[in-house]
Design a protein around this motif. Sequence first.
Motif, mmCIF file in Angstrom:
data_model
loop_
_atom_site.group_PDB
_atom_site.id
_atom_site.type_symbol
_atom_site.label_atom_id
_atom_site.label_comp_id
_atom_site.label_asym_id
_atom_site.label_seq_id
_atom_site.Cartn_x
_atom_site.Cartn_y
_atom_site.Cartn_z
ATOM 1 N N ILE A 172 18.867 15.795 -21.027
ATOM 2 C CA ILE A 172 17.479 15.674 -21.485
ATOM 3 C C ILE A 172 16.649 14.837 -20.512
ATOM 4 C CG2 ILE A 172 16.044 14.598 -23.274
ATOM 5 C CD1 ILE A 172 18.168 15.506 -25.321
ATOM 6 N N ARG A 173 17.289 13.865 -19.862
ATOM 7 C CA ARG A 173 16.553 12.960 -18.967
ATOM 8 C C ARG A 173 16.306 13.567 -17.589
ATOM 9 N NH1 ARG A 173 19.119 7.023 -20.183
ATOM 10 N NH2 ARG A 173 17.453 6.370 -18.772
ATOM 11 N N LEU A 174 16.865 14.742 -17.328
ATOM 12 C CA LEU A 174 16.632 15.428 -16.050
ATOM 13 C C LEU A 174 15.724 16.623 -16.308
ATOM 14 C CD1 LEU A 174 20.247 15.379 -14.545
ATOM 15 C CD2 LEU A 174 18.338 13.888 -13.941
ATOM 16 N N ASN A 175 14.464 16.471 -15.996
ATOM 17 C CA ASN A 175 13.473 17.522 -16.270
ATOM 18 C C ASN A 175 13.596 18.640 -15.246
ATOM 19 O OD1 ASN A 175 11.267 19.101 -16.842
ATOM 20 N ND2 ASN A 175 9.733 17.531 -16.407
ATOM 21 N N PRO A 176 14.022 19.834 -15.661
ATOM 22 C CA PRO A 176 14.210 20.926 -14.701
ATOM 23 C C PRO A 176 12.910 21.422 -14.075
ATOM 24 C CG PRO A 176 14.499 21.720 -16.947
ATOM 25 C CD PRO A 176 14.384 20.232 -17.032
ATOM 26 N N ASP A 177 11.777 21.091 -14.685
ATOM 27 C CA ASP A 177 10.485 21.548 -14.167
ATOM 28 C C ASP A 177 9.850 20.553 -13.198
ATOM 29 O OD1 ASP A 177 10.598 23.883 -15.763
ATOM 30 O OD2 ASP A 177 9.870 22.749 -17.490
ATOM 31 N N ALA A 178 10.488 19.409 -13.009
ATOM 32 C CA ALA A 178 9.910 18.372 -12.144
ATOM 33 C C ALA A 178 10.068 18.747 -10.682
ATOM 34 C CB ALA A 178 10.573 17.031 -12.420
ATOM 35 N N ASP A 179 9.157 18.227 -9.863
ATOM 36 C CA ASP A 179 9.290 18.336 -8.413
ATOM 37 C C ASP A 179 10.630 17.743 -7.984
ATOM 38 O OD1 ASP A 179 8.769 16.422 -5.799
ATOM 39 O OD2 ASP A 179 7.907 18.424 -5.566
ATOM 40 N N THR A 180 11.200 18.262 -6.879
ATOM 41 C CA THR A 180 12.531 17.833 -6.446
ATOM 42 C C THR A 180 12.608 16.324 -6.260
ATOM 43 O OG1 THR A 180 12.937 19.953 -5.352
ATOM 44 C CG2 THR A 180 14.299 18.097 -4.666
#
Length: 350
Positions: free
Chosen positions: A101-109
């Motif tokens: 949950i704490r790793l947003n797949p939509d975030a910039d690299t």
Amino acid sequence: MTNLTEVKLSERAQHLLKTLVQYYIREGQPVGSTTLLRESKLELSSATVRNVIADLERLGLVRSPHTSAGRIPTVEGYRLFIDNLLTVQPMDQQEVERIKIRLNPDADTKILVESASNMLSALTRMAGVVMLPDRKQSHIRHMEFLPLSDRRVLAIMVFDKGEVQNRILHTDRNYSQQELIHISNCLNGELVGKDLLRVRESLLNQMKEARESMDRIMLNAIEMAQQVFEQDEAPVHDFVLAGEANLMKYEDMADIARLRQLFEAFNEKRGILQLLDQTIHAPGVQIFVGSESGYEALDDCSVVTATYSDGDRVLGALGVIGPTRMAYDRVIPIVDVTAKLLGTILKERS
């Protein structure tokens, strides 16, 4: 790997060494024979325990600090414990989901990597480090150019991992929006889907062909692309570090001079990057205890690392830096799961 047969430890000595290391990790205090006997729950005499401790010390697995008659593990003792005596339980699914949950797949690299580093630090109360993906292995998804004033052009590159990079190019004249659209179309047709190494090879070949055919638009496109990628010649590896201040809270890392040396190493980066680079060529979790890192600034630290990949390529490495007296059974699965989740997110972007 330290082999038990090489040091010829009996089962009793193994059990006492394991008990000593676990107690020291948990309590942070040198372990005396009375404490060790109580914690081991073995039916032994105090004299027998003292004899085993003496044997462990003779083998270089434990030592006595100056301030105490108790014993603490050496680097070799930790290594034998990690390789042969440590039991690591897989992380339960609820914990895995909390990390996910704490790793947003939509975030910039870059933001995704920062999140992973912060999370590693928060979960372990140590320093979290994540190497940014190797840009030379990144594939270009799209290129675009926008006109600016004073003979400048803004170059925008989108890579397959969702990373977006901008460059300001200085040109010999002003370009119209229409000209830049033609240039973008030329380059997207030739370069999309290629990694940066193949892009440079392709540009050299196309430059020769464009000169021979006197294709002015293609020449302009290649010259702009070369200027873009010349700025990418800097070292491609970098890392994001979080929670380094946590290390100041550990009593066994309280030496001001050593802490200063460690923080200088964090700022200078080269040594940490060299260590992370070593891990890229070996799969799975790797653990460097004290001087095993080969980097003096980390002599009082342990580093637990794992590589992350998109399935086909290793993209980088991540890990936790903390005192040698760390709860390895807790840190190892956190590092392992984080690496796998980060790799899965980046694979889905490909």
